[in-house]
Scaffold this active site. Structure first.
Site: not given
Length: 551
Positions: A185, A330, A438, A443
Site C-alpha cells: 500500500t 487489498e 463531522k 457529516w
C-alpha cells in the site's frame, strides 16, 4: 459426493502460455517518446523464458522475491510473466515513494534481485546500500550504472543476461495457492503494508476483469494502461490482455497529457485506464489541442472518485464512455464497475446516477455496510456505513502482520470507504472514513463538495478537508486550482456551491492553490493540505459564515 472434474491449478503460467501461443501475434508496443518499439506476444513469451533461465542462474531457485523498479514497458511485462511462472514472487516497487519507505519495503519483503530501468538507477542507488537482502541488480535499458557501484553488489545487463540464456524454460507445476506477486500500500498512515496475491486469486481476478460487465476486453482491443504496473499490478490489465489477446500499449515514462494523446492517436488505442487526475489533465489538454480519439471505445477510471463533470465532459465532447471502477491494493484491485443496469435509458437522470457511483459489486466480491457502532446496516441505498468486503481475490491479512481489528473484521476487509449500498449492489462513496467532515454532529461529504466545485468551468481541481473549528468542531476548507485563462472569485464559487448543497455545508474557508498535492499513486493527498493549513502555509480567505443548521 465429489465432482468428476480435473484438478488443474489456476496459475499465472497458464495465462502466460495461452496468451503467448494462441494469441502470439498480438503485440506489446512501448512508447519511446518519439516513436515505438514492438514485440509480439510470442516474442515476449520467449524472452520471459530467457529471463526465467537467467534468474535461475542468479540463484532464484524458490519463492525468493524478485523486485521491479520499472515503468510500464515490455521488459516489465516479461517480468510479470517469468517471475511468478518460475515459482518466485514478483514484487513491484512504487517508484514514487520516498526513499525511506522504498528501502523499508525492499527490506520488509526481503527482495533478493531487483530489476530496474536505466532511467531509475539514481533512485535505486540512493537506497541500495541500505538493502542487505538484495544480492543482484539487473539493469534494463540505457542509463549510467556507475552510481550502483557504491553498494558493492553485482550489476548485470538485462539484455546480456537474456542473450546468454536459453530460449526454453521448464516451467514448474505450481500450487495455485502459492504466492505469485506482492504489492505494498502507499503508506499514507504509517509504514506501507504488504499484500500477497496467489496464483489462484490472480487467475480468478483476471477472468473477472475480462467479463462484459467489468471491462469486457476483446482480442481486437488495444489497451493502454496508464495506471502504473507498480500500482496493484496495473489493475490486472497486463494479465487480462494476455488472457484474451488484447494488444498492450505501454507508455513507459511518458505520462504527460501530450505524449499520451499522441500514443492514443498514433497507435489507435481502444481502451485506456488511469486515475482521475490523469483523465482530468488529458481532458484539459484535449480541449486546447484537438486529437483524434475515434479509436477509443472505453476509458476506465479508478483509484479515487472521478468528478462527474469530467465523465460528462468526455461523454459530451469526445463521445467516450468513462467507466468508473472501485478497488484497492487489498482487493487485487477490482471490486466494482459502474455500468448502469439493463433497461435504464441513456441520458436519463437514472443513467447518470448509476454512472457516477463506485459501481456494482462484481461477482466474487461480497459487500456489507457497517455503522459506527459496529452494526451491519441495510443495503437500502440510504443507510450510510463503512464498506466491508470479502472474496477469493481479497486479502485476509497483510504480509508478516496479524490481522488487526482496525483493518479486518471477522473475515471481512474494512475498506475505509463510507457510503451507501443499494439492494442491486451499487456502492456510492460519500467519503473516506478518515476524510469525512463531522461538523456540529452532522457529516459533510468532502467528495460531494469536490465534485460540485469541479463542475464549475473555471475550476481545474478542488480538494476539501475538515479543519478545526471552535463552534462546530470541524468545518470544511475548500482548496481550488483555477483553470489557465479563467478568472473567478471565491464568492462566486461559494454561491455556485450553495445552489447545489445545503447552505450549512458550504465552506467559509477557501484557498486558491497552484496544484492539489498528490500521493504516489495520483490520489489527492489531503493530509498534506491539513498540515499546510495547520502550519499557516495556505493563504486562506474567509467568505461568508457558517450558517446555523436551521438555515
Amino acid at each position: 459426493m465429489r465432482s468428476t472434474m480435473q484438478d488443474v491449478p489456476l496459475t499465472v503460467t497458464r495465462i502466460m502460455t495461452y496468451g503467448t501461443t494462441v494469441h502470439g501475434s498480438s503485440e506489446v508496443v512501448t512508447w519511446t517518446g518519439d516513436g515505438v518499439r514492438r514485440a509480439t506476444y510470442a516474442q515476449v513469451g520467449e524472452r520471459a523464458a530467457r529471463l526465467a533461465s537467467a534468474l535461475r542462474g542468479l540463484g532464484v531457485t524458490g519463492d525468493q522475491r524478485v523486485a521491479t523498479l520499472m515503468w510500464n514497458n515490455q521488459e516489465h511485462l516479461e517480468a510479470y510473466l517469468a517471475v511468478p511462472s518460475m515459482g518466485a514472487v514478483l514484487h513491484t516497487l512504487n517508484l514514487r515513494l520516498p526513499a525511506d519507505q522504498l528501502a523499508y519495503i525492499v527490506n520488509h519483503a526481503e527482495d533478493s534481485v531487483i530489476l530496474v530501468n536505466g532511467s531509475l538507477v539514481p533512485l535505486l542507488a540512493a537506497i541500495l546500500p541500505r538493502c542487505p537482502t538484495v544480492e543482484h541488480v539487473v539493469v534494463a535499458g540505457e542509463g549510467d550504472i556507475s552510481p550502483l557501484a557504491a553498494a558493492g553488489k553485482p550489476v548485470h545487463s538485462y539484455e546480456e543476461l537474456l542473450a546468454a540464456a536459453g530460449p526454453r524454460f521448464d516451467w514448474p507445476e505450481l500450487d495455485e495457492r502459492d504466492a505469485a506477486a506482492m504489492c505494498y500500500t502507499s503508506g499514507t498512515t504509517g509504514n506501507p503494508k504488504g499484500v500477497v496475491y496467489s496464483h489462484r486469486s490472480t487467475y480468478l481476478h483476471t477472468m473477472q476483469m475480462c467479463m462484459g460487465d467489468a471491462l469486457g476486453l476483446r482480442q481486437d482491443d488495444r489497451v493502454l494502461p496508464v495506471v502504473p504496473m507498480f500500482h496493484a499490478n496495473a489493475w490486472g490489465l497486463p494479465y487480462a490482455g494476455l488472457m484474451v489477446g488484447s494488444s498492450l500499449l505501454m507508455p513507459d515514462r511518458f505520462l504527460q497529457p501530450e505524449p499520451l494523446a499522441r500514443l492514443i492517436e498514433s497507435q489507435r488505442a481502444t481502451v485506456v485506464a488511469g486515475v482521475p487526475t490523469i483523465w482530468n489533465a488529458l481532458l484539459n489538454h484535449l480541449d486546447q489541442h484537438p486529437v483524434d480519439l475515434s479509436s477509443l471505445r472505453l476509458g476506465v477510471t479508478g483509484g479515487a472518485p472521478c468528478p462527474s463533470a469530467v465523465m460528462k465532459a468526455f461523454h459530451e465532447r469526445h463521445g467516450l464512455f468513462l467507466l468508473q471502477a472501485w478497488g484497492m491494493t487489498e482487493t487485487s484491485p477490482l471490486g466494482s464497475a459502474a455500468r448502469p443496469p439493463a433497461g435504464v435509458p441513456e441520458e436519463s437522470e437514472d443513467y447518470w446516477r448509476y454512472r457516477v457511483t463506485a459501481g456494482r459489486l462484481v461477482c466474487g466480491v461480497e459487500g456489507r455496510l457497517v455503522g459506527p457502532a459496529g452494526e451491519v446496516v441495510p443495503n437500502d441505498g440510504e443507510s450510510v456505513g463503512e464498506l466491508e468486503v470479502r472474496g477469493p481475490w481479497i486479502t485476509g491479512s497483510y504480509y508478516r502482520e496479524d490481522p488487526s481489528p482496525e483493518k479486518f473484521d471477522d473475515g471481512w476487509l474494512r475498506t475505509g470507504d463510507v457510503g451507501t449500498l443499494t439492494p442491486d449492489g451499487f456502492f456510492t462513496i460519500t467519503d473516506r472514513a478518515k476524510d469525512v467532515i463531522k461538523s456540529g454532529g452532522e457529516w459533510i461529504s468532502s467528495v460531494e463538495l469536490e465534485n460540485h466545485l469541479m463542475a464549475h468551468p473555471a475550476v481545474l481541481e478542488a480538494a476539501v478537508v475538515g479543519v478545526p473549528d471552535e463552534k462546530w468542531d470541524e468545518r470544511p476548507l475548500a482548496t481550488v486550482v483555477i483553470r489557465e485563462g479563467h478568472d473567478v472569485g471565491l464568492e462566486e464559487l461559494r454561491e455556485f456551491l450553495a445552489q447545489r448543497v445545503a447552505r450549512w455545508q458550504v465552506p467559509e474557508r477557501w484557498a486558491v492553490i497552484p496544484e492539489v498535492p498528490k500521493t504516489s499513486v495520483g490520489k489527492f493527498d489531503k493530509k498534506v493540505i491539513r498540515q499546510q493549513y495547520a502550519d499557516g502555509v495556505l493563504d486562506v480567505k474567509l467568505t461568508g459564515r457558517a450558517p446555523d443548521r436551521k438555515e
